[in-house]
Design a protein around this motif. Structure first.
Motif, PDB file in Angstrom:
ATOM      1  N   THR A  44       0.820  -1.214   0.000  1.00 42.46           N
ATOM      2  CA  THR A  44       0.000   0.000   0.000  1.00 42.46           C
ATOM      3  C   THR A  44       0.850   1.259   0.000  1.00 42.46           C
ATOM      4  O   THR A  44       0.341   2.348  -0.283  1.00 42.46           O
ATOM      5  N   ALA A  45       2.152   1.148   0.292  1.00 40.36           N
ATOM      6  CA  ALA A  45       3.040   2.308   0.262  1.00 40.36           C
ATOM      7  C   ALA A  45       3.377   2.725  -1.169  1.00 40.36           C
ATOM      8  O   ALA A  45       3.937   3.795  -1.380  1.00 40.36           O
ATOM      9  N   PHE A  46       3.038   1.894  -2.139  1.00 38.68           N
ATOM     10  CA  PHE A  46       3.352   2.162  -3.542  1.00 38.68           C
ATOM     11  C   PHE A  46       2.068   2.432  -4.309  1.00 38.68           C
ATOM     12  O   PHE A  46       1.044   1.819  -4.052  1.00 38.68           O
ATOM     13  N   SER A  47       2.136   3.376  -5.259  1.00 37.72           N
ATOM     14  CA  SER A  47       0.946   3.751  -6.028  1.00 37.72           C
ATOM     15  C   SER A  47       1.242   3.758  -7.523  1.00 37.72           C
ATOM     16  O   SER A  47       1.410   4.811  -8.134  1.00 37.72           O
ATOM     17  N   PRO A  48       1.310   2.582  -8.148  1.00 44.55           N
ATOM     18  CA  PRO A  48       1.548   2.573  -9.591  1.00 44.55           C
ATOM     19  C   PRO A  48       0.326   3.100 -10.347  1.00 44.55           C
ATOM     20  O   PRO A  48      -0.809   2.804  -9.985  1.00 44.55           O
ATOM     21  N   GLU A  49       0.590   3.904 -11.363  1.00 42.10           N
ATOM     22  CA  GLU A  49      -0.487   4.474 -12.176  1.00 42.10           C
ATOM     23  C   GLU A  49      -0.167   4.256 -13.645  1.00 42.10           C
ATOM     24  O   GLU A  49       0.985   4.116 -14.038  1.00 42.10           O
ATOM     25  N   ASN A  50      -1.203   4.251 -14.465  1.00 39.89           N
ATOM     26  CA  ASN A  50      -1.082   4.077 -15.915  1.00 39.89           C
ATOM     27  C   ASN A  50      -0.329   2.799 -16.260  1.00 39.89           C
ATOM     28  O   ASN A  50       0.551   2.786 -17.119  1.00 39.89           O
ATOM     29  N   ILE A  51      -0.682   1.728 -15.592  1.00 44.09           N
ATOM     30  CA  ILE A  51      -0.018   0.438 -15.775  1.00 44.09           C
ATOM     31  C   ILE A  51      -0.837  -0.435 -16.714  1.00 44.09           C
ATOM     32  O   ILE A  51      -2.052  -0.545 -16.578  1.00 44.09           O
ATOM     33  N   VAL A  52      -0.154  -1.063 -17.661  1.00 49.77           N
ATOM     34  CA  VAL A  52      -0.756  -2.078 -18.515  1.00 49.77           C
ATOM     35  C   VAL A  52      -0.328  -3.421 -17.924  1.00 49.77           C
ATOM     36  O   VAL A  52       0.874  -3.681 -17.808  1.00 49.77           O
TER      37      VAL A  52
END
Length: 86
Positions: A44-52
């Protein structure tokens, strides 16, 4: 490690022996330790965005975009508590 949840032990009017107290304490420690490194909490400390979504990676031909998608997918799977085998 996945979290371990143990049911409440049955109530007994009999005084617990030292061996039974040891087993109860050991099981309580296992249950506590199993929640200390829960992958869902860590991720939860990581927030990947725009991931395929990408779950396979060829080290010989992978681009930086492939690596970013692979890592982002891994983090999102960990957050969801999903384990994909095979």
């Amino acid at each position: 490690m996945r979290p371990v949840y143990l049911p409440e032990p049955p109530r007994s009017p009999v005084i617990l022996t030292p061996e039974m107290r040891f087993v109860a304490a050991a099981l309580a420690e296992i249950q506590t330790a199993s929640r200390e490194n829960d992958q869902r909490v860590i991720a939860t400390a990581f927030s990947p965005e725009n991931i395929v979504p990408l779950r396979t990676l060829d080290g010989a031909t992978a681009t930086m975009t492939d690596v970013a998608n692979f890592i982002g997918t891994l983090v999102l799977d960990l957050r969801a508590g999903e384990v994909r085998k095979g």
